[in-house]
Design a protein around this motif. Structure first.
Motif, PDB file in Angstrom:
ATOM      1  N   ALA A  32       0.830  -1.213   0.000  1.00  0.00           N
ATOM      2  CA  ALA A  32       0.000   0.000   0.000  1.00  0.00           C
ATOM      3  C   ALA A  32       0.861   1.259   0.000  1.00  0.00           C
ATOM      4  O   ALA A  32       0.546   2.245  -0.657  1.00  0.00           O
ATOM      5  CB  ALA A  32      -0.920  -0.011   1.206  1.00  0.00           C
ATOM      6  N   SER A  33       1.991   1.206   0.714  1.00  0.00           N
ATOM      7  CA  SER A  33       2.811   2.414   0.844  1.00  0.00           C
ATOM      8  C   SER A  33       3.443   2.854  -0.472  1.00  0.00           C
ATOM      9  O   SER A  33       3.933   3.974  -0.576  1.00  0.00           O
ATOM     10  CB  SER A  33       3.897   2.178   1.894  1.00  0.00           C
ATOM     11  OG  SER A  33       4.649   1.042   1.525  1.00  0.00           O
ATOM     12  N   ASP A  36       0.567   5.256  -3.906  1.00  0.00           N
ATOM     13  CA  ASP A  36       0.066   6.623  -4.137  1.00  0.00           C
ATOM     14  C   ASP A  36       0.240   7.095  -5.597  1.00  0.00           C
ATOM     15  O   ASP A  36      -0.736   7.488  -6.240  1.00  0.00           O
ATOM     16  CB  ASP A  36       0.717   7.576  -3.120  1.00  0.00           C
ATOM     17  CG  ASP A  36       0.611   9.022  -3.537  1.00  0.00           C
ATOM     18  OD1 ASP A  36      -0.521   9.456  -3.794  1.00  0.00           O
ATOM     19  OD2 ASP A  36       1.643   9.712  -3.628  1.00  0.00           O
ATOM     20  N   ASP A  84      -0.603  -5.503   0.155  1.00  0.00           N
ATOM     21  CA  ASP A  84      -1.714  -5.259   1.059  1.00  0.00           C
ATOM     22  C   ASP A  84      -2.694  -4.203   0.586  1.00  0.00           C
ATOM     23  O   ASP A  84      -3.547  -3.776   1.340  1.00  0.00           O
ATOM     24  CB  ASP A  84      -1.198  -4.922   2.460  1.00  0.00           C
ATOM     25  CG  ASP A  84      -0.408  -3.628   2.481  1.00  0.00           C
ATOM     26  OD1 ASP A  84       0.334  -3.392   1.511  1.00  0.00           O
ATOM     27  OD2 ASP A  84      -0.536  -2.861   3.441  1.00  0.00           O
ATOM     28  N   ASN A  85      -2.564  -3.769  -0.652  1.00  0.00           N
ATOM     29  CA  ASN A  85      -3.660  -3.021  -1.257  1.00  0.00           C
ATOM     30  C   ASN A  85      -3.497  -3.039  -2.773  1.00  0.00           C
ATOM     31  O   ASN A  85      -2.483  -3.551  -3.295  1.00  0.00           O
ATOM     32  CB  ASN A  85      -3.787  -1.588  -0.719  1.00  0.00           C
ATOM     33  CG  ASN A  85      -5.262  -1.210  -0.579  1.00  0.00           C
ATOM     34  OD1 ASN A  85      -6.113  -1.758  -1.298  1.00  0.00           O
ATOM     35  ND2 ASN A  85      -5.565  -0.318   0.331  1.00  0.00           N
ATOM     36  N   ARG A 142     -13.841   1.468  -1.875  1.00  0.00           N
ATOM     37  CA  ARG A 142     -12.683   0.796  -1.272  1.00  0.00           C
ATOM     38  C   ARG A 142     -13.166  -0.219  -0.255  1.00  0.00           C
ATOM     39  O   ARG A 142     -14.293  -0.127   0.246  1.00  0.00           O
ATOM     40  CB  ARG A 142     -11.754   1.817  -0.619  1.00  0.00           C
ATOM     41  CG  ARG A 142     -12.435   2.634   0.457  1.00  0.00           C
ATOM     42  CD  ARG A 142     -11.535   3.755   0.972  1.00  0.00           C
ATOM     43  NE  ARG A 142     -12.280   4.702   1.764  1.00  0.00           N
ATOM     44  CZ  ARG A 142     -12.457   4.618   3.082  1.00  0.00           C
ATOM     45  NH1 ARG A 142     -11.936   3.623   3.761  1.00  0.00           N
ATOM     46  NH2 ARG A 142     -13.163   5.523   3.731  1.00  0.00           N
ATOM     47  N   ARG A 145      -9.542  -1.674   4.325  1.00  0.00           N
ATOM     48  CA  ARG A 145      -8.126  -1.410   4.672  1.00  0.00           C
ATOM     49  C   ARG A 145      -7.926   0.076   4.958  1.00  0.00           C
ATOM     50  O   ARG A 145      -8.319   0.921   4.136  1.00  0.00           O
ATOM     51  CB  ARG A 145      -7.215  -1.818   3.499  1.00  0.00           C
ATOM     52  CG  ARG A 145      -7.148  -3.298   3.291  1.00  0.00           C
ATOM     53  CD  ARG A 145      -6.611  -3.630   1.907  1.00  0.00           C
ATOM     54  NE  ARG A 145      -7.166  -4.911   1.517  1.00  0.00           N
ATOM     55  CZ  ARG A 145      -6.586  -6.088   1.747  1.00  0.00           C
ATOM     56  NH1 ARG A 145      -5.407  -6.139   2.302  1.00  0.00           N
ATOM     57  NH2 ARG A 145      -7.182  -7.199   1.390  1.00  0.00           N
ATOM     58  N   SER A 147      -5.444   1.939   4.581  1.00  0.00           N
ATOM     59  CA  SER A 147      -4.692   2.657   3.547  1.00  0.00           C
ATOM     60  C   SER A 147      -5.593   3.146   2.412  1.00  0.00           C
ATOM     61  O   SER A 147      -5.204   4.024   1.637  1.00  0.00           O
ATOM     62  CB  SER A 147      -3.591   1.760   2.977  1.00  0.00           C
ATOM     63  OG  SER A 147      -4.131   0.536   2.507  1.00  0.00           O
ATOM     64  N   LYS A 150      -6.683   7.200   1.927  1.00  0.00           N
ATOM     65  CA  LYS A 150      -5.687   8.120   1.352  1.00  0.00           C
ATOM     66  C   LYS A 150      -5.555   7.847  -0.162  1.00  0.00           C
ATOM     67  O   LYS A 150      -5.369   8.765  -0.960  1.00  0.00           O
ATOM     68  CB  LYS A 150      -4.363   7.874   2.109  1.00  0.00           C
ATOM     69  CG  LYS A 150      -3.146   8.492   1.564  1.00  0.00           C
ATOM     70  CD  LYS A 150      -2.820   9.796   2.285  1.00  0.00           C
ATOM     71  CE  LYS A 150      -1.869  10.694   1.528  1.00  0.00           C
ATOM     72  NZ  LYS A 150      -1.124  10.144   0.444  1.00  0.00           N
ATOM     73  N   LEU A 151      -5.650   6.574  -0.539  1.00  0.00           N
ATOM     74  CA  LEU A 151      -5.496   6.220  -1.956  1.00  0.00           C
ATOM     75  C   LEU A 151      -6.644   6.774  -2.807  1.00  0.00           C
ATOM     76  O   LEU A 151      -6.461   7.075  -3.985  1.00  0.00           O
ATOM     77  CB  LEU A 151      -5.377   4.697  -2.114  1.00  0.00           C
ATOM     78  CG  LEU A 151      -4.104   4.091  -1.494  1.00  0.00           C
ATOM     79  CD1 LEU A 151      -4.113   2.566  -1.571  1.00  0.00           C
ATOM     80  CD2 LEU A 151      -2.847   4.656  -2.178  1.00  0.00           C
ATOM     81  N   SER A 259      -7.537  -3.953  11.440  1.00  0.00           N
ATOM     82  CA  SER A 259      -7.205  -4.307  10.061  1.00  0.00           C
ATOM     83  C   SER A 259      -6.183  -5.442   9.970  1.00  0.00           C
ATOM     84  O   SER A 259      -6.115  -6.139   8.964  1.00  0.00           O
ATOM     85  CB  SER A 259      -6.697  -3.089   9.304  1.00  0.00           C
ATOM     86  OG  SER A 259      -5.498  -2.673   9.873  1.00  0.00           O
TER      87      SER A 259
END
Ligand SMILES: CC(=O)N[C@H]1[C@@H](OP(=O)(O)O)O[C@H](CO)[C@@H](O)[C@@H]1O
Ligand SMILES: [Mg+2]
Length: 561
Positions: A32-33, A36, A84-85, A142, A145, A147, A150-151, A259
């Motif tokens: 996920a990080s 973006d 994870d995303n 979504r 999760r 995250s 923000k996505l 989560s």
């Protein structure tokens, strides 16, 4: 194209130099990080896709489905799934992004410099002859999760960069987003798919379910493991809409707030792969159980037999149950299209248990078609039939009805009372079953409806055929991209020589089958084996995993089963 606006917003979503992304089996899926900048670019692409399709709504679903959160817990399971995303795009009628656009998605996501981004957009606009003056409409949802929130903002900046509109549906199951997209785009059509919104989705499914099960004896309660994901909330709302006079459900693994629990030792993928009940559900003889995955597009059923042995009713069992029931009704109602019986077919992948294929093709006499892994492939193959049943063994699938056959279900001219009864059930089924995409909640209602009308328990349903013992194992290697599958994933073209070695191992056992392919959603190679006895499967599985691990860069522990 407002290049200065794109470049300005791009500054806020810069890509790390080393990161490489691929639009795979289920869109982009990774840490996920790192997502973006990918979401920003997906926003740009979704806008272009909408403009290309005359401002139709394009969907973007932010989810990593059955993948767990990247937390370090004792078990191996989460360590293998550091993706994870993710995000996948949805076409106007709820299908997956058209395959010809997947390379654009990959190229745009990997563009290194701001100049590369503009060049890539220009190339797409020119190749696809896109009229930029057209409005673009994108809708996003979504899963649970953290995250994801923000996505959504990153995606929004991409959409805005091309002056598009973004509708944010918040937290939904993946199939609910697909449903909304289909509704939005068929509003003005002759047959609108339905009204947009979660409450309308529940009502549509629930009304159709109740119209057919009214007057029948209610089944015993269903225990549903919601994988600690969005399905928990959606199932609760659906069950409330249906009402307890029709449907009793106990939802377990519904801890959406934590989560790190999502898909951890629970959910449809865990149950299918481990062939055991999830944590959080104490399985006893007589209980009827099911598991959803993290975004609620998969479902598997299970029960314990008289000896307490775990018994799985997976996607293959759901497919054959549905196909048998629908074929029977079509016969009883004497449904025809231009004087001919409707074209009926079952679509499977290489992961389908051999017994299910044999049962469908020999006993039920249904044509069976095989496609590569991934719903997008199955969905398109199923569209070739008037009634196309498609399911992956993992519980992801649906039944597609052509417009012709849906019209035929409403044609009561000259029909007897008995025939009309069957037609009404078929009509209700075509409403209960999500036509946009495989949907755990809609599939659950389809199964419950069939079992109610057939007065069947889970073990009655299970009697149709006995699964061949099988195993599906994940092997971690340094570079899974060296594995190049062919023939609907059943063989490997590369690495050269590996297929011959697999064949030589398989030959040692009777009625055995094995294939190896790289996962499109996890950083692993999947090994599948099937044989007459569990002992044979176990031996064969170890042999094939050893071939892959030792010969082609195995990483980590060398225990396979
Ligand atoms: C063996 C298996 O279950 N593979 C799954 C899995 O794909 P892989 O490419 O195998 O990772 O995730 C896909 C998306 O959910 C699903 O369509 C597919 O069936
Ligand atoms: Mg899923």
């Amino acid at each position: 194209m407002d290049v200065s606006l794109i470049l300005k917003l791009n500054e806020e979503h810069k890509k790390l130099e080393q990161a490489k992304f691929t639009y795979g089996t289920a869109g982009f899926r990774t840490l996920a990080s790192t997502l973006d900048p990918v979401l920003f670019r997906v926003g740009l692409l979704a806008s272009l896709r909408s403009k290309k399709l005359n401002s139709k709504f394009i969907g973007a679903m932010i989810t990593a489905s059955h993948n767990a959160a990247p937390v370090k817990i004792k078990s191996d399971f989460p360590k293998l799934t550091f993706k994870d995303n993710g995000v996948k795009l949805v076409e106007p009628l709820g299908e997956m992004l058209v395959q010809t656009w997947e390379p654009y998605a990959t190229k745009l996501a990997n563009a290194e410099t701001r100049e590369d981004i503009v060049a890539c957009l220009t190339e797409i606009i020119e190749t696809e002859k896109i009229d930029l003056t057209k409005q673009s409409n994108v809708a996003v949802a979504r899963d649970t999760r953290p995250s994801g929130e923000k996505l959504v903002e990153s995606l929004k900046d991409g959409v805005i960069s091309l002056h598009g509109n973004l509708t944010n549906f918040g937290v939904l199951t993946t199939p609910q987003l697909h449903y909304n997209i289909r509704c939005l785009n068929t509003k003005a059509a002759k047959h609108p798919y339905g009204e947009v919104g979660e409450e309308h989705y529940y009502k549509k499914l629930s009304d159709a379910y109740k119209s057919i099960t009214r007057g029948f004896k209610k089944l015993s309660p269903l225990y549903v493991d919601a994988a600690n994901g969005v399905g928990a909330k959606a199932l609760l709302a659906l069950a409330k809409e249906i009402g307890s006079e029709y449907f009793d459900v106990f939802i377990v693994n519904a801890d959406v707030a934590n989560s790190e629990k999502l898909n951890f030792e629970c959910g449809a993928d865990f149950v299918k792969l481990k062939q055991k009940a999830p944590t959080g559900l104490e399985l006893k003889s007589g209980m009827r159980c099911a598991s959803l995955d993290g975004d609620a597009d998969r479902i598997v059923y299970y029960y314990a037999d008289h000896d307490g042995k775990f018994k799985l009713l997976d996607g293959d069992k759901i497919a054959t149950l549905a196909a048998g029931f629908i074929m029977d009704l079509v016969r009883k109602a004497n449904v025809t299209i231009n004087g001919q019986p409707p074209k009926f077919g079952l679509v499977q992948t290489a992961y389908a248990n051999g017994s299910s294929t044999e049962y469908a093709s020999k006993k039920m006499q249904v044509p069976v078609v095989f496609t590569m892994t991934g719903v997008k492939h199955l969905h398109h193959a199923a569209e070739e039939f008037d009634i196309g049943v498609y399911f992956e063994a993992n519980g992801h699938g649906t039944v597609l009805f052509s417009e012709n056959v849906i019209n035929a279900f409403s044609d009561v001219n000259g029909k007897t009372e008995e025939e009309i009864k069957s037609l009404n059930i078929l009509k209700a089924l075509s409403i209960v079953i999500n036509q946009a995409v495989g949907d755990a909640l809609s599939d659950m209602l389809m199964v419950e409806l069939i079992l109610t009308l057939n007065k069947q328990s889970l073990s009655d349903w299970d009697e149709a055929y006995t699964d061949l013992p099988s195993r599906q194992i994940k092997v971690k290697v340094s570079d899974r991209h060296i594995f190049k599958p062919i023939k609907a994933d059943t063989e490997l073209l590369e690495p050269l020589g590996l297929q011959e070695k697999i064949n030589a191992e398989v030959k040692k056992y009777s009625s055995a089958r094995s294939f190896v392919r790289p996962s499109g959603t996890e950083d692993v190679v999947r090994v599948y084996c099937e044989a007459k006895t569990q002992k044979d499967v176990d031996e064969l599985s170890v042999a094939i995993c050893t071939l892959v691990f030792d010969g082609y860069g195995g990483i980590g522990e060398r225990t396979f089963i």
